[in-house]
Design a protein around this motif. Structure first.
Motif, PDB file in Angstrom:
ATOM      1  N   PHE A   1      26.543 -93.755  -8.241  1.00  0.00           N
ATOM      2  CA  PHE A   1      27.120 -95.105  -8.266  1.00  0.00           C
ATOM      3  C   PHE A   1      26.469 -96.009  -7.231  1.00  0.00           C
ATOM      4  CE2 PHE A   1      30.274 -98.169  -6.722  1.00  0.00           C
ATOM      5  CZ  PHE A   1      30.649 -98.795  -7.911  1.00  0.00           C
ATOM      6  N   LYS A   2      26.229 -95.481  -6.042  1.00  0.00           N
ATOM      7  CA  LYS A   2      25.682 -96.307  -4.965  1.00  0.00           C
ATOM      8  C   LYS A   2      24.261 -96.761  -5.228  1.00  0.00           C
ATOM      9  CE  LYS A   2      24.017 -92.356  -2.245  1.00  0.00           C
ATOM     10  NZ  LYS A   2      24.091 -91.670  -0.945  1.00  0.00           N
ATOM     11  N   ASP A   3      23.562 -96.140  -6.188  1.00  0.00           N
ATOM     12  CA  ASP A   3      22.180 -96.500  -6.490  1.00  0.00           C
ATOM     13  C   ASP A   3      22.062 -97.439  -7.680  1.00  0.00           C
ATOM     14  OD1 ASP A   3      21.233 -94.825  -4.422  1.00  0.00           O
ATOM     15  OD2 ASP A   3      21.394 -93.071  -5.736  1.00  0.00           O
ATOM     16  N   LEU A   4      23.170 -97.790  -8.291  1.00  0.00           N
ATOM     17  CA  LEU A   4      23.132 -98.681  -9.450  1.00  0.00           C
ATOM     18  C   LEU A   4      22.804-100.108  -9.028  1.00  0.00           C
ATOM     19  CD1 LEU A   4      26.322 -97.546 -11.411  1.00  0.00           C
ATOM     20  CD2 LEU A   4      23.949 -97.186 -12.110  1.00  0.00           C
ATOM     21  N   PRO A   5      22.239-100.915  -9.931  1.00  0.00           N
ATOM     22  CA  PRO A   5      22.086-102.354  -9.650  1.00  0.00           C
ATOM     23  C   PRO A   5      23.448-103.010  -9.478  1.00  0.00           C
ATOM     24  CG  PRO A   5      20.743-101.691 -11.538  1.00  0.00           C
ATOM     25  CD  PRO A   5      21.628-100.532 -11.216  1.00  0.00           C
ATOM     26  N   TYR A   6      23.468-104.144  -8.808  1.00  0.00           N
ATOM     27  CA  TYR A   6      24.728-104.802  -8.452  1.00  0.00           C
ATOM     28  C   TYR A   6      25.581-105.118  -9.673  1.00  0.00           C
ATOM     29  CZ  TYR A   6      27.968-108.461  -7.035  1.00  0.00           C
ATOM     30  OH  TYR A   6      29.100-109.202  -6.832  1.00  0.00           O
TER      31      TYR A   6
ATOM     32  N   ASP B   1      28.126-104.454  -1.535  1.00  0.00           N
ATOM     33  CA  ASP B   1      27.406-105.373  -0.649  1.00  0.00           C
ATOM     34  C   ASP B   1      25.946-104.969  -0.505  1.00  0.00           C
ATOM     35  OD1 ASP B   1      29.655-106.877  -0.260  1.00  0.00           O
ATOM     36  OD2 ASP B   1      30.200-105.940   1.647  1.00  0.00           O
ATOM     37  N   ARG B   2      25.696-103.681  -0.393  1.00  0.00           N
ATOM     38  CA  ARG B   2      24.311-103.221  -0.263  1.00  0.00           C
ATOM     39  C   ARG B   2      23.520-103.475  -1.541  1.00  0.00           C
ATOM     40  NH1 ARG B   2      25.550 -97.527   3.022  1.00  0.00           N
ATOM     41  NH2 ARG B   2      25.988 -98.533   5.042  1.00  0.00           N
ATOM     42  N   ALA B   3      24.170-103.275  -2.693  1.00  0.00           N
ATOM     43  CA  ALA B   3      23.494-103.574  -3.964  1.00  0.00           C
ATOM     44  C   ALA B   3      23.250-105.066  -4.109  1.00  0.00           C
ATOM     45  CB  ALA B   3      24.346-103.065  -5.124  1.00  0.00           C
ATOM     46  N   LEU B   4      24.203-105.882  -3.644  1.00  0.00           N
ATOM     47  CA  LEU B   4      24.021-107.331  -3.691  1.00  0.00           C
ATOM     48  C   LEU B   4      22.902-107.767  -2.756  1.00  0.00           C
ATOM     49  CD1 LEU B   4      24.875-110.090  -4.676  1.00  0.00           C
ATOM     50  CD2 LEU B   4      26.710-110.099  -2.968  1.00  0.00           C
ATOM     51  N   GLY B   5      22.794-107.093  -1.610  1.00  0.00           N
ATOM     52  CA  GLY B   5      21.688-107.392  -0.696  1.00  0.00           C
ATOM     53  C   GLY B   5      20.338-107.078  -1.314  1.00  0.00           C
TER      54      GLY B   5
ATOM     55  N   LEU C   1      19.710-107.154  -4.567  1.00  0.00           N
ATOM     56  CA  LEU C   1      19.475-108.150  -5.613  1.00  0.00           C
ATOM     57  C   LEU C   1      19.128-109.503  -5.026  1.00  0.00           C
ATOM     58  CD1 LEU C   1      19.693-109.089  -8.625  1.00  0.00           C
ATOM     59  CD2 LEU C   1      22.126-109.520  -8.167  1.00  0.00           C
ATOM     60  N   GLY C   2      19.857-109.896  -3.984  1.00  0.00           N
ATOM     61  CA  GLY C   2      19.700-111.224  -3.398  1.00  0.00           C
ATOM     62  C   GLY C   2      20.795-112.150  -3.896  1.00  0.00           C
ATOM     63  N   PRO C   3      21.637-112.698  -3.019  1.00  0.00           N
ATOM     64  CA  PRO C   3      22.743-113.572  -3.442  1.00  0.00           C
ATOM     65  C   PRO C   3      22.277-114.783  -4.240  1.00  0.00           C
ATOM     66  CG  PRO C   3      22.941-112.985  -1.110  1.00  0.00           C
ATOM     67  CD  PRO C   3      21.594-112.525  -1.562  1.00  0.00           C
ATOM     68  N   HIS C   4      21.041-115.243  -3.990  1.00  0.00           N
ATOM     69  CA  HIS C   4      20.536-116.412  -4.715  1.00  0.00           C
ATOM     70  C   HIS C   4      20.337-116.132  -6.202  1.00  0.00           C
ATOM     71  CE1 HIS C   4      17.030-114.033  -3.483  1.00  0.00           C
ATOM     72  NE2 HIS C   4      16.408-114.530  -4.532  1.00  0.00           N
ATOM     73  N   GLN C   5      20.341-114.846  -6.601  1.00  0.00           N
ATOM     74  CA  GLN C   5      20.174-114.476  -8.005  1.00  0.00           C
ATOM     75  C   GLN C   5      21.477-114.584  -8.798  1.00  0.00           C
ATOM     76  OE1 GLN C   5      17.347-113.803  -9.484  1.00  0.00           O
ATOM     77  NE2 GLN C   5      16.028-113.706  -7.688  1.00  0.00           N
ATOM     78  N   LEU C   6      22.596-114.781  -8.121  1.00  0.00           N
ATOM     79  CA  LEU C   6      23.887-114.835  -8.798  1.00  0.00           C
ATOM     80  C   LEU C   6      24.083-116.175  -9.497  1.00  0.00           C
ATOM     81  CD1 LEU C   6      26.267-113.262  -6.105  1.00  0.00           C
ATOM     82  CD2 LEU C   6      25.135-112.115  -8.012  1.00  0.00           C
TER      83      LEU C   6
END
Length: 361
Positions: free
Chosen positions: A116-121, A286-290, A292-297
């Motif tokens: 689970f921890k390795d999945l994309p955000y 949070d780590r998955a979001l990091g 990805l990059g918050p600007h991608q949301l």
């Protein structure tokens, strides 16, 4: 409708007659010719398959036409009921899509050994939300099991949509309204958590850390948004007693639970176990979001991410949401797994005064 049925029957009779003629020709006239049998069988299969597809396409077209007329009738004569009907249809469609996506993600996790921890955000967030939705839907399914109980279920769903329905079946106005209701329930526990943090500061033996924690609590109580550096300056207090997740008082855990929309009406050991699981899940998100990059949301994803982490994002513009999420991720990315208690307290520290007060990084 009668004309449509007679037309459909004539199509079916014609197809059955064609199939009968094909069988007579193959079995009677051309049976001695061995070399032609595979080709004729292929032709017969192709003709039958093509006819079946034609019937399915014809029936589907008719049903779509009837459905569109029914929806137009509802929209014209019963606009309020049509809104509910349309919301349910779209909700079931979205739920079906989510179920397929979740099944695909689960297959990938099983076949490729992905944790689970390795999945994309986005996949991680979908699994988290889908699990919560399924848990919420279980009581409604149980109620509907007895005979004729489905009528009672429809009445309950109509009068108690927030309590019984998952967000897929909320109208856009209900989504905004219900988010506000849930946040107001969550906001009732912000001050008690902050008060409990201040009271616990007296148990800190290190005078320097005790002074920093007291100053942090005083600053937040005075309506000022703390800087990220001020929050991280006391991080070591949240990995052991008295503020570590496994050493925290039960009363403090009961106040923190509603911040994550968890019930506080459980035994202390169960509350601690659930808080630890949700805190770790939030840290992994949070780590998955990091990564990805918050600007991608998208804007909807941005607001949902802020709302999950304690901010009433519907009242803020996109820039304010992005600024706040950036501060949150600065705190989260600096924490170890043993310090997740600070992540839970950051729901209060970062959101209680935002966007009021003086915000700093």
């Amino acid at each position: 409708m009668a004309l449509s049925c007679s037309s459909l029957c004539s199509h079916l009779s014609f197809i059955r007659l064609c199939g009968l003629r094909t069988n007579i020709i193959i079995n009677g006239l051309y049976s001695p010719v061995k070399s032609c049998q595979p080709r004729l069988s292929l032709c017969r299969h192709y003709s039958s398959s093509k006819a079946r597809h034609g019937v399915v396409r014809y029936v589907t077209t008719k049903l779509q036409r009837v459905n569109s007329k029914y929806e137009a009738f509802l929209k014209r004569r019963f606009p309020r009921f049509f809104l509910l009907y349309n919301t349910f249809v779209k909700g079931f469609r979205l739920l079906y899509q989510d179920a397929n996506s979740v099944a695909r993600i689960k297959r990938k996790m099983y076949s490729d050994g992905v944790q689970f921890k390795d999945l994309p955000y986005r996949e991680m967030e979908l699994l988290r939300q889908f699990r919560r939705n399924v848990i919420k839907a279980v009581p409604l399914v149980v109620i509907s099991i007895p005979p004729f109980a489905n009528y009672l279920v429809f009445v309950l769903m109509y009068f108690f949509p927030r309590q019984l329905l998952i967000p897929h079946f909320w109208t856009p106005s209900q989504q905004v309204e219900f988010q506000g209701v849930y946040h107001s329930l969550r906001a009732q526990h912000l001050r008690p958590v902050l008060k409990g943090l201040e009271n616990t500061s007296h148990q800190v033996k290190d005078r320097q850390l005790q002074g920093r924690l007291k100053d942090l609590c005083t600053k937040v109580q005075n309506g000022v948004n703390p800087r990220v550096s001020e929050i991280l300056a006391v991080r070591s207090l949240f990995s052991g007693p008295p503020l570590g997740l496994k050493r925290m008082s039960t009363q403090q855990m009961r106040h923190i639970s509603p911040l994550l929309f968890l019930t506080p009406r459980l035994p202390g050991f169960l509350i601690g176990w659930r808080l630890n699981n949700h805190a770790m899940e939030l840290l992994q998100l949070d780590r998955a979001l990091g990564r990805l990059g918050p600007h991608q949301l998208s804007e909807a994803e941005l607001r949902q991410a802020c709302y999950v982490r304690g901010l009433h994002s519907t009242r803020l513009d996109s820039n304010q949401c992005r600024e706040w999420l950036s501060q949150w991720l600065q705190v989260s990315s600096s924490l170890k797994e043993s310090e997740v208690s600070l992540l839970l307290h950051s729901i209060v520290l970062l959101s209680i005064n935002y966007p009021k007060g003086s915000s700093g990084h």
